[in-house]
Design a protein around this motif. Sequence first.
Motif, mmCIF file in Angstrom:
data_model
loop_
_atom_site.group_PDB
_atom_site.id
_atom_site.type_symbol
_atom_site.label_atom_id
_atom_site.label_comp_id
_atom_site.label_asym_id
_atom_site.label_seq_id
_atom_site.Cartn_x
_atom_site.Cartn_y
_atom_site.Cartn_z
ATOM 1 N N ASP A 77 -17.013 4.808 -23.189
ATOM 2 C CA ASP A 77 -16.776 5.716 -24.316
ATOM 3 C C ASP A 77 -15.826 6.846 -23.932
ATOM 4 N N TYR B 68 -12.456 12.565 -24.239
ATOM 5 C CA TYR B 68 -11.457 13.644 -24.147
ATOM 6 C C TYR B 68 -10.148 13.059 -23.631
ATOM 7 N N LYS C 45 -23.470 -4.155 -19.011
ATOM 8 C CA LYS C 45 -22.530 -4.006 -17.902
ATOM 9 C C LYS C 45 -23.355 -3.533 -16.708
ATOM 10 N N HIS D 173 -24.642 0.329 -19.114
ATOM 11 C CA HIS D 173 -24.756 0.422 -20.579
ATOM 12 C C HIS D 173 -24.744 -0.989 -21.150
ATOM 13 N N GLY E 85 -22.895 -1.625 -23.985
ATOM 14 C CA GLY E 85 -21.794 -1.605 -24.948
ATOM 15 C C GLY E 85 -21.296 -0.183 -25.153
ATOM 16 N N SER E 86 -22.191 0.726 -25.547
ATOM 17 C CA SER E 86 -21.800 2.120 -25.745
ATOM 18 C C SER E 86 -22.895 3.058 -25.279
ATOM 19 N N GLN E 87 -22.600 3.824 -24.248
ATOM 20 C CA GLN E 87 -23.594 4.778 -23.753
ATOM 21 C C GLN E 87 -23.855 5.892 -24.766
ATOM 22 N N LEU E 88 -22.840 6.196 -25.607
ATOM 23 C CA LEU E 88 -23.041 7.257 -26.598
ATOM 24 C C LEU E 88 -24.040 6.819 -27.669
ATOM 25 N N GLY F 222 -10.758 21.579 -23.273
ATOM 26 C CA GLY F 222 -9.930 21.635 -22.076
ATOM 27 C C GLY F 222 -10.313 20.650 -20.998
ATOM 28 N N GLY F 223 -11.329 19.853 -21.256
ATOM 29 C CA GLY F 223 -11.697 18.840 -20.267
ATOM 30 C C GLY F 223 -13.192 18.692 -20.181
ATOM 31 N N ILE F 224 -13.610 17.908 -19.193
ATOM 32 C CA ILE F 224 -15.030 17.638 -19.016
ATOM 33 C C ILE F 224 -15.458 18.197 -17.664
ATOM 34 N N ARG G 3 -17.369 18.245 -14.310
ATOM 35 C CA ARG G 3 -17.806 17.127 -13.473
ATOM 36 C C ARG G 3 -18.347 17.659 -12.153
ATOM 37 N N PHE H 49 -20.002 15.017 -20.526
ATOM 38 C CA PHE H 49 -19.822 15.272 -21.947
ATOM 39 C C PHE H 49 -21.189 15.118 -22.596
ATOM 40 N N ILE I 220 -10.352 22.782 -13.002
ATOM 41 C CA ILE I 220 -10.217 21.376 -13.398
ATOM 42 C C ILE I 220 -8.756 20.979 -13.236
ATOM 43 N N ARG I 221 -8.506 20.005 -12.403
ATOM 44 C CA ARG I 221 -7.146 19.509 -12.143
ATOM 45 C C ARG I 221 -6.178 20.654 -11.856
#
Lengths: 126, 359
Positions: A37, A40, B16, B28, B30-33, B289-291, B293, B313, B337-338
């Motif tokens: 999924d 971002y 998976k 997951h 298919g979709s973890q969300l 601006g990002g996630i 981690r 997220f 971040i980065r």
Amino acid sequence: MYQDIMKISASHEWLILESETIGIVGITDYAQDLLGDVVYIELPKIGQHVSAKQSIGVIESAKAASDLYSPVSGEILAVNDDLNADPGLVNRAPHSEAWLFKIHLSDLTELATLQSAAEYQVLIGK
Amino acid sequence: MSKTPLYDCHLQQQAKMVDFCGWDLPIHYGSQLKEHQSVRLDAGVFDVSHMTITDIHGPDARAYLRYILSNDVAKLEQHPMGKALYSALLNESGGIIDDLIVYRCANAYRLITNAATLQKVHAWLTLKSQAFNIRLQPRADLAILAVQGPNAIAKVAALKPHLATALCVLKSFASLNDQDWQFARTGYTGEMGLEILLPANEAACFWQALMAIGVSPCGLAARDTLRLEAGLNLYGHDMDESVSPLECNIVFAVDLRDVTRQFIGKDAYLALKASARQRHQIGLSLASGGILREGQKIFDGEKEIGVITSGTFSPSLKYSIALARVQAPVTKPFVEIRGARLAVQTTAIPFINATLKGC
């Protein structure tokens, strides 16, 4: 799903030429499935000059961040702003509505480094 | 690679699979969300059979556990049989070897520890048992299913009608036994739900029955986002042997009320508590601006003061959340971040509060 007009990089971006020197770029269905999924996306800036295989943005899925590369060198002409509000579009329509950016190619010989859709499908074992 | 009794069920449902601590487990389906939302809104089930179950028998079991655990199993005696307690297993320096749940059962105590720590915990339990008349019994013959979500208990009750009334009134951290099955009102999602310990050879059949009444199969990825929204630590990330319970918001798992009780790590814990040396766990959120981690650095102005220990997220909040460990409380932190420094909000833990109601 993979169209003959696609040219595909080893880092899983597809490119479709809209004219002789303008290409549309996205990531492959195989790549979106690996990412999971998408939550971002950071796209390059319009007007930015990018080099092939250089990291020009990021795609973050719920599970991890991945660099976004351009399959070819050139100038960014447009980016898909719809993805800011709906990054999950990349999972749902990676080969159509979820195009990432348009690029004006600066070196047409780079096209020869990309694979055909058929070659790519062999590579990913599909 | 080890396989749980539900391995074939996962493959049939197009999971998976990934290697998690030597176990081949679904990340997951298919979709973890979607899996995450099914737990927040309805009911989902996780195969957590990779977790380690150890029964502790013998006349000294109580004294042994009062010595090796930071929490005090004596207080389980104020409750009906089957009551659970969350605890840390500390080393002499007060660092966390593992976090666990201990149950007081009719004939033994039962420990549930992490898969990642299997070998070191077994070695530790054995080493520290020498002065005690106890016997450790690994229970690889049991599977564990975590059924979680606002409708979880009602759905399990529908499959176990003879237990329906008892399951619906089961209190938090209580459990009940039905022959070889144990139903515990515990979980790792912040929702209502049960963790069900059952004979391995009955697990696939029960799994299919859960599917048939609309419980969603959920993988490790959704488990991680759910637990982080609930502000729950993950061993090996938010806590490890270099971290004290004081530094990861689990002081409730250290019971100092019986001043005569001597437990491993107590002296180091008290010394750190009395000092100003301890680090702090804080919650962070980032709207754009990002996630966030694990591993990203936290700054107070220009000064690096800590690191994110878990970040993701948040599917419920639609922005990024994280747990971080910092040297000192901070009001206006930045995250890197980065290569870019972004202002990040400090946020109360847990990040979400589910409305916990029975069935």
